[in-house]
Design a protein around this motif. Structure first.
Motif, PDB file in Angstrom:
ATOM      1  N   GLY A   1       0.809  -1.215   0.000  1.00 13.08           N
ATOM      2  CA  GLY A   1       0.000   0.000   0.000  1.00 13.08           C
ATOM      3  C   GLY A   1       0.840   1.262   0.000  1.00 13.08           C
ATOM      4  N   ALA A   2       2.046   1.195   0.601  1.00 16.69           N
ATOM      5  CA  ALA A   2       2.926   2.360   0.640  1.00 16.69           C
ATOM      6  C   ALA A   2       3.316   2.802  -0.766  1.00 16.69           C
ATOM      7  CB  ALA A   2       4.180   2.036   1.461  1.00 16.69           C
ATOM      8  N   ASN A   3       3.585   1.833  -1.650  1.00 20.26           N
ATOM      9  CA  ASN A   3       3.946   2.169  -3.031  1.00 20.26           C
ATOM     10  C   ASN A   3       2.804   2.856  -3.746  1.00 20.26           C
ATOM     11  OD1 ASN A   3       6.464   1.003  -2.678  1.00 20.26           O
ATOM     12  ND2 ASN A   3       5.846  -0.964  -3.504  1.00 20.26           N
ATOM     13  N   MET A   4       1.604   2.305  -3.597  1.00 16.14           N
ATOM     14  CA  MET A   4       0.425   2.871  -4.257  1.00 16.14           C
ATOM     15  C   MET A   4       0.165   4.296  -3.772  1.00 16.14           C
ATOM     16  SD  MET A   4      -0.615   0.240  -6.100  1.00 16.14           S
ATOM     17  CE  MET A   4      -0.636  -1.554  -6.137  1.00 16.14           C
ATOM     18  N   ASN A   5       0.165   4.474  -2.454  1.00 13.21           N
ATOM     19  CA  ASN A   5      -0.135   5.786  -1.881  1.00 13.21           C
ATOM     20  C   ASN A   5       0.938   6.811  -2.211  1.00 13.21           C
ATOM     21  OD1 ASN A   5      -2.536   4.894  -0.685  1.00 13.21           O
ATOM     22  ND2 ASN A   5      -1.489   4.213   1.165  1.00 13.21           N
ATOM     23  N   GLY A   6       2.206   6.362  -2.191  1.00 14.48           N
ATOM     24  CA  GLY A   6       3.292   7.279  -2.514  1.00 14.48           C
ATOM     25  C   GLY A   6       3.217   7.778  -3.949  1.00 14.48           C
ATOM     26  N   LEU A   7       2.937   6.876  -4.887  1.00 17.97           N
ATOM     27  CA  LEU A   7       2.789   7.271  -6.291  1.00 17.97           C
ATOM     28  C   LEU A   7       1.604   8.210  -6.477  1.00 17.97           C
ATOM     29  CD1 LEU A   7       3.498   3.869  -8.093  1.00 17.97           C
ATOM     30  CD2 LEU A   7       4.947   5.909  -8.108  1.00 17.97           C
ATOM     31  N   ARG A   8       0.517   7.924  -5.786  1.00 15.16           N
ATOM     32  CA  ARG A   8      -0.674   8.772  -5.914  1.00 15.16           C
ATOM     33  C   ARG A   8      -0.422  10.175  -5.372  1.00 15.16           C
ATOM     34  NH1 ARG A   8      -6.003   6.255  -3.571  1.00 15.16           N
ATOM     35  NH2 ARG A   8      -4.670   6.184  -1.729  1.00 15.16           N
ATOM     36  N   GLN A   9       0.340  10.281  -4.288  1.00 12.02           N
ATOM     37  CA  GLN A   9       0.630  11.592  -3.706  1.00 12.02           C
ATOM     38  C   GLN A   9       1.397  12.483  -4.676  1.00 12.02           C
ATOM     39  OE1 GLN A   9       2.462  11.444   0.225  1.00 12.02           O
ATOM     40  NE2 GLN A   9       1.221   9.659   0.781  1.00 12.02           N
ATOM     41  N   VAL A  10       2.325  11.879  -5.427  1.00 12.89           N
ATOM     42  CA  VAL A  10       3.185  12.671  -6.312  1.00 12.89           C
ATOM     43  C   VAL A  10       2.588  12.829  -7.709  1.00 12.89           C
ATOM     44  CG1 VAL A  10       5.477  12.814  -7.371  1.00 12.89           C
ATOM     45  CG2 VAL A  10       5.221  11.939  -5.033  1.00 12.89           C
ATOM     46  N   PHE A  11       2.004  11.744  -8.248  1.00  9.18           N
ATOM     47  CA  PHE A  11       1.570  11.749  -9.646  1.00  9.18           C
ATOM     48  C   PHE A  11       0.048  11.785  -9.816  1.00  9.18           C
ATOM     49  CE2 PHE A  11       5.736   9.721  -9.504  1.00  9.18           C
ATOM     50  CZ  PHE A  11       6.432  10.464 -10.458  1.00  9.18           C
ATOM     51  N   GLY A  12      -0.697  11.710  -8.721  1.00  3.57           N
ATOM     52  CA  GLY A  12      -2.142  11.787  -8.808  1.00  3.57           C
ATOM     53  C   GLY A  12      -2.805  10.430  -8.997  1.00  3.57           C
ATOM     54  N   ASP A  13      -4.130  10.427  -8.935  1.00  8.98           N
ATOM     55  CA  ASP A  13      -4.896   9.183  -9.036  1.00  8.98           C
ATOM     56  C   ASP A  13      -4.713   8.497 -10.386  1.00  8.98           C
ATOM     57  OD1 ASP A  13      -5.896   9.521  -6.497  1.00  8.98           O
ATOM     58  OD2 ASP A  13      -7.720  10.540  -7.161  1.00  8.98           O
ATOM     59  N   GLU A  14      -4.415   9.283 -11.431  1.00 15.72           N
ATOM     60  CA  GLU A  14      -4.286   8.716 -12.777  1.00 15.72           C
ATOM     61  C   GLU A  14      -3.156   7.691 -12.848  1.00 15.72           C
ATOM     62  OE1 GLU A  14      -2.972   8.094 -16.794  1.00 15.72           O
ATOM     63  OE2 GLU A  14      -1.829   9.226 -15.290  1.00 15.72           O
ATOM     64  N   ALA A  15      -2.128   7.877 -12.001  1.00 16.38           N
ATOM     65  CA  ALA A  15      -1.001   6.949 -12.019  1.00 16.38           C
ATOM     66  C   ALA A  15      -1.431   5.538 -11.643  1.00 16.38           C
ATOM     67  CB  ALA A  15       0.095   7.433 -11.065  1.00 16.38           C
TER      68      ALA A  15
END
Length: 220
Positions: free
Chosen positions: A44-58
């Motif tokens: 979950g950390a990977n998913m949330n970290g990517l979403r924080q920087v690149f947005g939900d589209e990532a």
């Protein structure tokens, strides 16, 4: 890069610094790393970290690792006995190789029927539900067409994590980083020239041929 834990905060910090470096190199303060897709495990950390920087589209471009799914299949199969375990593995691998959503649902139904045949298999219901809820990240029938194919798990990280000791001095860290960069450059050049061995697993063409034979058998 060393960190005390693989948290969403550290993942977000890494990619924020990566984009900052990219902007300095390109001279464009709006430049952002924008890959075709992301390969990551189900942390979950990977998913949330990517979403924080690149947005939900990532999240719509993430393909998780098939190796982790296969590893989980084998773990569950060992609890079923030889014959039932082999049947279970075959059904699960069929889920992985389905190209159409309809085919996936048919195989999933067969797997549910297999689980419901005997009471001692009921523990697999929650297991199947867990993976099915994450089907868009794992299975080709649901993965977006522009997502990468990922059948290995952290292959570079696994090698780096055990190659050198922790808490290196700045000099030694610079040396090891240069060494790995040189080796990577050589490997990338061999891939470009088509001379790279790439490991001991099947090639893309071999996997494609195997999948074709399996689909012919299923059609028959």
């Amino acid at each position: 890069m060393e960190s005390e834990q693989e948290s969403s905060e550290n993942i977000a910090l890494f990619w924020s610094l990566f984009n900052e470096s990219l902007q300095k190199v390109t001279g464009d303060d709006k430049s952002v790393f924008n890959p075709q897709g992301w390969c990551t495990d189900m942390a979950g950390a990977n998913m949330n970290g990517l979403r924080q920087v690149f947005g939900d589209e990532a999240l719509s471009r993430i393909k998780s690792c098939e190796f982790h799914f296969k590893e989980s299949i084998n773990k569950m199969a060992r609890k079923l006995g030889q014959e039932a375990g082999e049947t279970f593995k075959e059904l699960c691998l069929n889920l992985l190789t389905c190209n159409l959503k309809g085919t996936y649902l048919e195989v999933k139904k067969s797997l549910e029927e297999f689980i419901n045949e005997k009471s001692e298999r009921q523990f697999l219901s929650s297991w199947l539900s867990w993976w099915d809820n994450r089907r868009t990240f794992i299975f080709g029938a649901f993965a977006p067409t522009n997502a990468p194919r990922m059948n290995q798990a952290e292959v570079i990280h696994a090698g780096w994590a055990h190659k050198d000791p922790s808490n290196l001095s700045l000099l030694v860290a610079a040396h090891t980083d240069t060494r790995d960069s040189v080796l990577l450059a050589v490997e990338l050049k061999s891939i470009q020239q088509g001379t790279s061995k790439g490991g001991t697993g099947p090639s893309y063409e071999e996997r494609k041929t195997k999948l074709h034979r399996r689909e012919l058998g299923r059609a028959a």
